[in-house]
Design a protein around this motif. Structure first.
Motif, PDB file in Angstrom:
ATOM      1  N   LYS A  11       2.070  -1.664  21.654  1.00  0.00           N
ATOM      2  CA  LYS A  11       1.987  -0.252  22.070  1.00  0.00           C
ATOM      3  C   LYS A  11       1.410  -0.163  23.497  1.00  0.00           C
ATOM      4  CE  LYS A  11       1.942   1.066  17.280  1.00  0.00           C
ATOM      5  NZ  LYS A  11       1.570   2.030  16.248  1.00  0.00           N
ATOM      6  N   HIS A  94      10.990   4.166  17.376  1.00  0.00           N
ATOM      7  CA  HIS A  94       9.672   4.127  16.731  1.00  0.00           C
ATOM      8  C   HIS A  94       9.238   5.569  16.431  1.00  0.00           C
ATOM      9  CE1 HIS A  94       5.390   3.587  16.133  1.00  0.00           C
ATOM     10  NE2 HIS A  94       5.659   2.329  15.859  1.00  0.00           N
ATOM     11  N   GLU A  96       6.556   7.024  16.842  1.00  0.00           N
ATOM     12  CA  GLU A  96       5.795   7.653  17.929  1.00  0.00           C
ATOM     13  C   GLU A  96       6.747   8.200  18.991  1.00  0.00           C
ATOM     14  OE1 GLU A  96       3.147   4.313  18.575  1.00  0.00           O
ATOM     15  OE2 GLU A  96       2.246   4.723  16.631  1.00  0.00           O
ATOM     16  N   GLU A 166       8.971   1.926   8.489  1.00  0.00           N
ATOM     17  CA  GLU A 166       7.576   2.242   8.814  1.00  0.00           C
ATOM     18  C   GLU A 166       7.247   3.647   8.327  1.00  0.00           C
ATOM     19  OE1 GLU A 166       6.140  -0.422  12.252  1.00  0.00           O
ATOM     20  OE2 GLU A 166       7.013   1.375  13.135  1.00  0.00           O
ATOM     21  N   ILE A 171       1.132   4.367   9.526  1.00  0.00           N
ATOM     22  CA  ILE A 171       1.019   3.757  10.861  1.00  0.00           C
ATOM     23  C   ILE A 171      -0.322   4.090  11.490  1.00  0.00           C
ATOM     24  CG2 ILE A 171       1.946   3.738  13.197  1.00  0.00           C
ATOM     25  CD1 ILE A 171       4.700   4.201  12.028  1.00  0.00           C
ATOM     26  N   GLY A 210       3.259  -0.621   9.195  1.00  0.00           N
ATOM     27  CA  GLY A 210       2.326   0.435   8.809  1.00  0.00           C
ATOM     28  C   GLY A 210       1.077  -0.189   8.239  1.00  0.00           C
ATOM     29  N   SER A 211       0.096  -0.423   9.147  1.00  0.00           N
ATOM     30  CA  SER A 211      -1.197  -1.002   8.734  1.00  0.00           C
ATOM     31  C   SER A 211      -1.056  -2.321   7.989  1.00  0.00           C
ATOM     32  CB  SER A 211      -2.011   0.014   7.915  1.00  0.00           C
ATOM     33  OG  SER A 211      -2.281   1.171   8.688  1.00  0.00           O
ATOM     34  N   MET A 212      -0.072  -3.119   8.364  1.00  0.00           N
ATOM     35  CA  MET A 212      -0.020  -4.477   7.795  1.00  0.00           C
ATOM     36  C   MET A 212      -1.141  -5.280   8.442  1.00  0.00           C
ATOM     37  SD  MET A 212       3.031  -7.308   7.549  1.00  0.00           S
ATOM     38  CE  MET A 212       4.109  -6.665   6.300  1.00  0.00           C
ATOM     39  N   LEU A 230       6.467  -5.488  11.195  1.00  0.00           N
ATOM     40  CA  LEU A 230       6.277  -4.992  12.560  1.00  0.00           C
ATOM     41  C   LEU A 230       4.825  -4.520  12.592  1.00  0.00           C
ATOM     42  CD1 LEU A 230       7.303  -4.237  15.370  1.00  0.00           C
ATOM     43  CD2 LEU A 230       8.215  -2.116  14.428  1.00  0.00           C
ATOM     44  N   ILE A 231       4.029  -5.227  13.387  1.00  0.00           N
ATOM     45  CA  ILE A 231       2.577  -5.095  13.309  1.00  0.00           C
ATOM     46  C   ILE A 231       2.053  -4.401  14.556  1.00  0.00           C
ATOM     47  CG2 ILE A 231       0.463  -6.407  12.770  1.00  0.00           C
ATOM     48  CD1 ILE A 231       2.900  -7.242  11.028  1.00  0.00           C
ATOM     49  N   GLY A 232       1.268  -3.355  14.383  1.00  0.00           N
ATOM     50  CA  GLY A 232       0.646  -2.681  15.525  1.00  0.00           C
ATOM     51  C   GLY A 232      -0.747  -3.230  15.768  1.00  0.00           C
ATOM     52  N   GLY A 233      -1.748  -2.521  15.260  1.00  0.00           N
ATOM     53  CA  GLY A 233      -3.153  -2.860  15.533  1.00  0.00           C
ATOM     54  C   GLY A 233      -3.492  -4.325  15.338  1.00  0.00           C
TER      55      GLY A 233
HETATM   56  P1  PGA Z   1       0.069  -0.339  12.776  1.00  0.00           P
HETATM   57  O1  PGA Z   1       1.394   0.037  13.619  1.00  0.00           O
HETATM   58  O2  PGA Z   1       0.258  -1.743  12.281  1.00  0.00           O
HETATM   59  O3  PGA Z   1      -1.050  -0.194  13.752  1.00  0.00           O
HETATM   60  O4  PGA Z   1       0.007   0.638  11.642  1.00  0.00           O
HETATM   61  C1  PGA Z   1       2.655  -0.393  13.202  1.00  0.00           C
HETATM   62  C2  PGA Z   1       3.704   0.161  14.149  1.00  0.00           C
HETATM   63  O5  PGA Z   1       3.595   1.319  14.552  1.00  0.00           O
HETATM   64  O6  PGA Z   1       4.674  -0.547  14.524  1.00  0.00           O
END
Ligand code: PGA
Length: 249
Positions: A11, A94, A96, A166, A171, A210-212, A230-233
């Motif tokens: 991000k 995405h 967002e 997602e 997320i 989503g918060s994986m 698909l990993i964010g944080g």
């Molecule tokens: P998250 O984001 O792992 O921080 O929930 C996932 C994403 O938006 O791709």
């Protein structure tokens, strides 16, 4: 047999130095992963990351792109530019982008077409909001979002794409879909594609996002229709990202 994929969506985070550090941490801990590993840095760090990952198994993706290839589109980044910079994948649609930058199904389908025309593989995101889940219309939303690209480009186009499911309510919230909740939607997606082409459906990778995190990744990825994440944080910390890669396989 579908190869698992773990993609880190950074991000709008980081600096040149932190991008370098993160990649060197991931490289140091990668142990001949059986999963395909992808990082998705902000546009300006793509060249830095491309240099850092050279010779490693890590692949590069962008987080978005323009649906036009060239011209007077101030502030936009095109598919040919991403290709030229070493990207193999591009995240599209995405939530967002959908929620905050006005990306409709129609815009998403145009970007999907442009990515494929430039030999970039879309990681195409779909997912319902909390309100939609509570109204029990998750499958309608998912069907509409996936049909937008199938109707525009044909089911065969999914041979060169990855789908990321997602749920918007998961997320960045720390709330993860349970393995059963996620599996149900993944199976629905695969069945919808299978209704049109069983072979494409069988080989299509469907990631969960989503918060994986390292604590829940293994149970999610163990589900029959979940082919990675698909990993964010958690992709911003090398140790967490590596733990998820190991959980995948
Ligand atoms: P998250 O984001 O792992 O921080 O929930 C996932 C994403 O938006 O791709």
């Amino acid at each position: 047999m579908r190869q698992k994929m773990v993609a880190g969506n950074w991000k709008m985070n980081g600096t040149t130095n932190s991008a370098r550090e993160l990649i060197s941490g991931i490289k140091a801990g990668l142990d001949g992963p059986s999963a395909e590993v992808v990082v998705c840095p902000p546009f300006v760090y793509i060249p830095t990351v491309a240099t850092e990952i050279a010779g490693s198994a890590i692949k590069l993706a962008a987080q978005n792109m323009c649906d036009k290839d060239v011209g007077a589109f101030t502030g936009e980044i095109s598919g040919p530019m991403l290709k030229d910079s070493g990207c193999e994948y591009v995240i599209l649609a995405h939530s967002e982008r959908r929620a905050m930058f006005g990306e409709t199904d129609e815009v998403a389908a145009r970007k999907y077409a442009a990515a494929l025309n430039n030999n970039l593989k879309p990681i195409f995101c779909i997912g319902e909001t909390l309100g939609e889940r509570e109204q029990d219309i998750t499958e309608d939303v998912i069907a509409r979002q996936i049909d937008a690209i199938i109707n525009a480009e044909g089911v065969a186009s999914l041979a060169n794409a990855v789908i990321a499911y997602e749920p918007v309510w998961a997320i960045g919230t720390g709330k993860t879909a349970t393995p059963d909740q996620a599996q149900n939607v993944h199976a629905f997606i695969r069945q919808r594609v299978a209704n049109l082409d069983a072979g494409i459906a069988e080989s299509l990778r469907i990631l969960y996002g989503g918060s994986m995190n390292p604590g829940n990744a293994a149970d999610l990825i163990a589900q029959p229709d979940i082919d990675g994440g698909l990993i964010g944080g958690a992709s911003l910390k090398a140790d967490d990202f590596l733990a998820i890669i190991n959980a995948a396989g």
